[in-house]
Design a protein around this motif. Structure first.
Motif, PDB file in Angstrom:
ATOM      1  N   PRO A  65       1.416 -19.739   5.575  1.00 59.70           N
ATOM      2  CA  PRO A  65       1.508 -18.181   4.573  1.00 59.70           C
ATOM      3  C   PRO A  65       2.538 -17.488   5.069  1.00 59.70           C
ATOM      4  O   PRO A  65       2.915 -16.687   4.172  1.00 59.70           O
ATOM      5  CB  PRO A  65      -0.004 -17.859   5.149  1.00 59.70           C
ATOM      6  N   LEU A  66       2.799 -17.496   6.155  1.00 62.07           N
ATOM      7  CA  LEU A  66       4.011 -16.587   6.608  1.00 62.07           C
ATOM      8  C   LEU A  66       5.364 -16.907   5.703  1.00 62.07           C
ATOM      9  O   LEU A  66       6.102 -16.207   5.501  1.00 62.07           O
ATOM     10  CB  LEU A  66       4.209 -16.723   8.081  1.00 62.07           C
ATOM     11  N   LEU A  69       4.890 -15.719   2.630  1.00 63.71           N
ATOM     12  CA  LEU A  69       5.293 -14.248   2.413  1.00 63.71           C
ATOM     13  C   LEU A  69       6.618 -13.807   2.273  1.00 63.71           C
ATOM     14  O   LEU A  69       6.977 -13.260   1.468  1.00 63.71           O
ATOM     15  CB  LEU A  69       4.386 -13.536   3.774  1.00 63.71           C
ATOM     16  N   ALA A 263       9.315 -13.658   7.869  1.00 62.83           N
ATOM     17  CA  ALA A 263       8.574 -13.056   7.123  1.00 62.83           C
ATOM     18  C   ALA A 263       8.766 -11.595   7.310  1.00 62.83           C
ATOM     19  O   ALA A 263       8.918 -10.757   6.159  1.00 62.83           O
ATOM     20  CB  ALA A 263       7.039 -13.400   7.258  1.00 62.83           C
ATOM     21  N   LYS A 283       1.725  -4.674  -4.262  1.00 60.30           N
ATOM     22  CA  LYS A 283       0.600  -5.552  -4.571  1.00 60.30           C
ATOM     23  C   LYS A 283       0.876  -6.842  -5.291  1.00 60.30           C
ATOM     24  O   LYS A 283       0.441  -7.802  -5.075  1.00 60.30           O
ATOM     25  CB  LYS A 283      -0.071  -4.625  -5.809  1.00 60.30           C
ATOM     26  N   LEU A 286       1.834  -9.031  -2.239  1.00 61.14           N
ATOM     27  CA  LEU A 286       0.533  -9.410  -1.724  1.00 61.14           C
ATOM     28  C   LEU A 286      -0.280 -10.451  -2.307  1.00 61.14           C
ATOM     29  O   LEU A 286      -0.554 -11.411  -1.714  1.00 61.14           O
ATOM     30  CB  LEU A 286      -0.253  -8.071  -1.174  1.00 61.14           C
ATOM     31  N   SER A 287      -0.334 -10.297  -3.673  1.00 60.68           N
ATOM     32  CA  SER A 287      -1.191 -11.001  -4.587  1.00 60.68           C
ATOM     33  C   SER A 287      -0.600 -12.283  -4.747  1.00 60.68           C
ATOM     34  O   SER A 287      -1.209 -13.375  -4.437  1.00 60.68           O
ATOM     35  CB  SER A 287      -1.469 -10.482  -6.056  1.00 60.68           C
ATOM     36  N   ILE A 290      -1.001 -14.307  -1.133  1.00 62.90           N
ATOM     37  CA  ILE A 290      -2.166 -15.010  -0.936  1.00 62.90           C
ATOM     38  C   ILE A 290      -2.695 -15.960  -1.918  1.00 62.90           C
ATOM     39  O   ILE A 290      -3.343 -16.842  -1.313  1.00 62.90           O
ATOM     40  CB  ILE A 290      -3.262 -13.676  -0.808  1.00 62.90           C
ATOM     41  N   ARG A 291      -2.530 -15.914  -3.048  1.00 61.58           N
ATOM     42  CA  ARG A 291      -2.828 -16.797  -4.087  1.00 61.58           C
ATOM     43  C   ARG A 291      -2.221 -18.268  -3.863  1.00 61.58           C
ATOM     44  O   ARG A 291      -2.717 -19.115  -3.701  1.00 61.58           O
ATOM     45  CB  ARG A 291      -2.689 -16.272  -5.580  1.00 61.58           C
ATOM     46  N   THR A 294      -3.088 -19.753  -0.085  1.00 60.63           N
ATOM     47  CA  THR A 294      -4.483 -19.976   0.011  1.00 60.63           C
ATOM     48  C   THR A 294      -4.807 -21.502  -0.660  1.00 60.63           C
ATOM     49  O   THR A 294      -5.508 -21.956  -0.424  1.00 60.63           O
ATOM     50  CB  THR A 294      -5.464 -18.894  -0.570  1.00 60.63           C
TER      51      THR A 294
END
Ligand code: NA
Ligand code: NA
Lengths: 447, 314, 194
Positions: A65-66, A69, A263, A283, A286-287, A290-291, A294
């Motif tokens: 995830p990092l 990002l 990151a 936004k 971020l969106s 995460i999408r 994940t």
């Protein structure tokens, strides 16, 4: 029911579920669940969540995830455009210059991190839109990144090589050094193919008159002034790479921690230099982050459950043992081991394959006098290959995540030639093993 | 007759031949002898190298009966059963012989009682010593650790490191090698076998072995889950217990051989190899009592009583 | 919360009785999932700051923090599970689309519906199991082995909540298709984008 029958059934059911179009994460999970219920003591069903949690409880894995990002932050700004415009300014005389710029960018990033999906994500999020904009076919654009990203686990540092070193009791330092030569070979092969394919696409475009054709045919006029003025735009990215390099080789941080530094560095750069601080911009970052992360993490999570069932039912071991007991000659054995690992690579992530297969193959590899450092490099290239083969190819999913407009089919077709190049690299390594073994044998002290 | 198949998982590398990891060899010997002595009615499948489940899942899996057998560092279960932290308490066990005497002493009986209540049973008592790999000067006395970033790998060891003036550093075991090569980490404590298999000799300049004194002793028994135990016939239970106990001398020999091998491997790559003397050891004991023991006594139910029982073993 | 999620609703005519109760429920599920999705992303950002802080304290201040590694792991696991539903809402869980071009739109609809139902089976089981896992750890008072020694039920709880909201999200999407409210083909890929 015997292990072979269960194994075939497990493979069959999983394939049906995967190809039915179910999300891969849930297909792997459901298949595992079904066979757990059918063939394993009932207590196992009670510890599904625990099994998944235990596997995810791994910091190196969780750097994904990092890195995502970092990629999403850079990808949101015109930083990506800046990088490729600048590199293109210098490389544009070369046919396929922007494609080459992407291959090299992947290689540089790979030298910074040990994970392939992360490399893919960081370079691809800005690279793919640029390539497509410049008229590269979707297949070539995504293929470059999918394959270029796989260099993350071959060019040191590499999580895969660390795991192999631990499983085969080989020197990690030697393995890292052994990865440099073959990594360079692959960069060279990829670059060569990008140039050839670019020329072909240009020729085809010459007969068309659509926007993509115009984009690829457009002859840019780039002056020395353009080139020199492009340089300062590379500066922020250069500083970021420098910080990451210093952090990693200067003893500040472990390879995993570098993900966090990257990151934060990327986010700060994006906010300060690219003035990307409006709510909508944030936004989007971020969106997107995460999408994408994940999606990858859920596949990793359930593929662990899948692997656990496969291992518990003895399916993997059965297959590998059978292979060892065939008593084949060195090269025939090597060939079939390659086929076997490629097939496993269709479905399983590198971590699982290395941990399950290496201990079982070791006796045979030793008996046949196969250099374990050299084999580790071949195995890593096979793992790279697995990252871009369906149905479970992490890099494919990453690219699917960062470019949702591009069909998976196009990504697959675009990656196909690169699979051929990786196989070619393995053949070259068989003929000239020194590409991998020369560096560690001559320069590695100790161990 | 019916064949019962039990699954044994451990985290150590698969061994082939007598030079391999002694903990895997122990598992293999156990499996072979059990099968032979039960006339094939009991078979044991071994999954080395965490090929079945994650290292940290094994303890919980034994409790629940999703795993039948394991050779594991018992202290890994400390989060679930705080009492077992005792089995990696610095300087609590000071020699292999003393460790094996736990088996018949009150502390051993108590430990078995605790474990059986949590769903597992000890078959083979295995202790293993460890040492300190350092990036720079050898570490024997606590003062050598001052200001260094050291990986202890578990709470008790971390408390000891901090007590000695070092800085306990949390890292996944897979990253020790690269952390030591770049200087993120100055030193690492672990078993002799792991000091060898992690290949820290390539990145370290010196090592403190367990040939002399060492405060690093870890209990790494062969365990069976009660679930599996209860499935066995009384005849099979007897064989399993006997074979398990009969392997204890082999385990001691294997562990001692690795302590020796540690010195050889590091010497061969040009590192300084040192042993710890009694005077230095006494300093560590004093710090351990102030830090790790104190924490254990204050945070674990019956902690002080358990410590007293353990210290009563001479 | 993203306005785009609501736009699909705003276009629809008023529904009667039971349906509107369901609609409120469905909208709440989606709303919560969008919110937790963004919060999860914020958690990822926070984690990267924690990692940097850990590096800073260790390298520049010579006093490593003992909670950084475990807190980072916990936060990232929490972020993963708490955003699984948001990712599902956007159809972001990748799949293999080979059959899409071979089958008719109707057959594809049925295929996706079955796929969603099967996904729900797995996710609901995982959710149920995660709740058991959480309760067990909570009652045991389980902690990790570090000096920091945090309670393990915290990440387990979020794993349970996350897989529950994921299951609810799947349920909402299945019902949406069944009653035909969506009015659009139930394909793969995000249902809405920024
Ligand atoms: Na790399
Ligand atoms: Na694959």
């Amino acid at each position: 029911m015997d292990t072979t029958t269960i194994g075939l059934l497990y493979t069959g059911v999983t394939l049906v579920l995967l190809f039915s179009g179910m999300p891969i994460a849930f297909a792997l999970g459901l298949s595992a669940l079904g066979f757990m219920a059918g063939f394993m003591p009932s207590a196992h069903l009670g510890s599904v969540a625990e099994t998944i949690f235990a596997e995810l409880d791994n910091f190196t894995l969780l750097t994904i995830p990092l890195f995502v990002l970092m990629g999403a932050a850079i990808g949101k700004t015109r930083a990506g455009a800046d990088i490729y415009n600048s590199l293109n300014a210098w490389l544009h005389r070369v046919p396929g210059g922007l494609g080459l710029a992407n291959v090299f960018a992947c290689a540089v990033f790979a030298a910074m991190c040990g994970s392939s999906p992360a490399t893919c994500s960081a370079i691809g999020s800005s690279g793919i839109p640029q390539l497509v904009k410049r008229g590269y076919s979707e297949g070539l654009a995504t293929g470059i990144i999918a394959a270029g990203g796989t260099l993350g686990i071959l060019i040191p540092p590499s999580l895969t090589l660390i795991l192999y070193g631990l499983a085969s009791e080989q020197s990690i330092g030697r393995l890292f050094m052994a990865g440099i030569g073959p990594g360079t070979l692959l960069i060279f092969l990829f670059a060569l193919w990008v140039m050839i394919k670019y020329k072909l696409e240009r020729q085809v475009a010459a007969g068309r008159n659509d926007a993509a054709a115009q984009a690829i045919l457009e002859d840019e006029q780039i002056t020395w002034h353009d080139r020199l003025s492009a340089l300062p735009r590379l500066l922020p990215f250069g500083i970021l790479i420098a910080v990451i390099m210093i952090a990693m080789y200067g003893g500040w941080a472990t390879p995993s921690e570098v993900a966090g530094i990257g990151a934060v560095g990327a986010t700060v750069m994006v906010i300060l230099l690219y003035q990307c601080y409006r709510v909508d911009d944030i936004k989007t970052i971020l969106s997107g982050t995460i999408r994408e992360s994940t999606m990858i993490m859920m596949i990793i999570a359930t593929s662990f459950l899948f692997t656990y069932v496969m291992s518990y039912l003895g399916i993997t071991q059965k297959a590998a043992t059978w292979l060892v007991e065939l008593e084949l000659s060195k090269w025939v054995f090597f060939f079939w081991v390659n086929v076997f690992i490629i097939v496993l690579g269709f479905f399983l992530p590198p971590v699982a394959i290395i941990l399950m297969v290496t201990p079982i193959l070791l006796p045979a590899l030793n008996a046949l006098n196969i250099d374990l450092i050299w084999f580790g490099i071949v195995m890593t290239i096979l793992m790279e290959l697995g990252l871009i083969t369906p149905p479970v190819g992490l890099n494919l999913f990453v690219i699917n995540g960062i470019s949702p407009d591009i069909k998976l089919k196009n990504i697959l077709l675009g990656s196909l030639p690169f699979i051929g190049l990786m196989l070619l690299a393995i053949v070259i390594l068989c003929v000239v093993p020194g590409i991998a073994t020369w560096l560690p044998n001559h320069f590695y002290q100790g161990g | 007759a019916d064949t019962t198949v039990l699954k044994l998982s451990h985290q150590f590398p698969a061994s082939n031949g007598p030079d391999g990891d002694f903990r895997d060899q122990l598992a293999q010997k156990f499996a072979a002898e059990v099968t032979q002595k039960t006339g094939g009615s009991l078979k044991i499948e071994i999954y080395p190298g965490s090929s079945l489940m994650k290292t940290k899942s094994q303890f919980s899996a034994l409790r629940k009966g999703t795993l039948d057998l394991s050779v594991l560092p018992l202290a890994y279960g400390g989060g679930e059963v705080p009492e077992v932290t005792l089995t990696l308490m610095p300087a609590l066990v000071q020699s292999y012989e003393q460790g094996l005497r736990w088996k018949t002493a009150p502390i051993g009986v108590e430990l078995e009682k605790i474990l059986e209540a949590k769903g597992m049973k000890i078959l083979t008592w295995v202790w293993q010593a460890g040492g300190i790999a350092s990036r720079d000067k050898p570490i024997t006395q606590p003062e050598h650790m001052k200001g260094l970033k050291v990986r202890g790998g578990d709470r008790s060891m971390d408390l000891l490191i901090n007590g000695a003036g070092g800085a306990a550093t949390n890292l996944p075991s897979s990253e020790i090698y690269s952390a030591m090569s770049t200087g993120v980490l100055d030193a690492a404590l672990t078993s002799s076998t792991s000091l060898i298999s992690y290949r820290l000799n390539e990145v370290a300049k010196s090592v403190t072995t367990a040939r002399g004194k060492t405060f690093w002793f870890m209990f790494e028994p062969l365990l069976i889950s009660m679930e599996a135990w209860n499935r066995l016939t009384s005849e099979q239970q007897k064989v399993v217990t006997e074979v398990g106990a009969s392997l204890e001398p082999f385990a001691v020999e294997g562990a001692k051989r690795d302590d020796q091998r540690l010195a050889e491997v590091y010497a061969k790559s040009g590192d300084t190899v040192v042993d710890m003397d009694d005077a230095a050891f006494a300093q560590w004991v004093a710090i351990a009592k102030e830090t790790a023991y104190k924490h254990f006594a204050e945070n674990v139910k019956n902690g002080q009583a358990l410590l007293d029982m353990a210290q009563a073993v001479k | 919360m993203n306005p785009a999620t609501h736009s699909t609703v705003a276009e629809r005519p008023a529904e009667s009785g039971g349906r509107s109760v369901w609609r409120v429920f469905a909208q709440s599920v989606k709303g919560v999932n969008v919110l937790t999705g963004y919060l999860s992303a914020v958690i990822v950002v926070i984690t990267s700051l924690i990692v940097c802080y850990g590096v800073f304290m260790r390298y520049f201040m010579d006093s490593p923090i003992d909670w950084g590694l475990e807190l980072s792991i916990f936060l990232l696991i929490i972020a993963t599970f708490m955003s699984a539903a948001y990712t599902q809402l956007q159809r972001g869980h990748v799949n293999i689309e080979v059959l899409e071009h071979l089958l008719s739109p109707g057959a594809n609809r049925v295929r996706y519906l079955i796929g969603d139902a099967l996904s729900l089976v797995f996710c609901a089981f995982l959710a149920f199991n995660a709740w058991e896992f959480f309760l067990e750890a909570f009652e045991d008072g389980r902690i990790t082995e570090s000096t920091w020694g945090p309670k393990l039920w915290v990440p387990y709880l979020f794993m349970a909540i996350g897989s529950t909201t994921l299951s609810l999200q799947l349920l909402v999407q299945i019902v949406d298709v069944l009653v035909g409210w969506k009015g659009r083909t139930h394909g793969s890929g995000p249902e809405w984008r920024e």
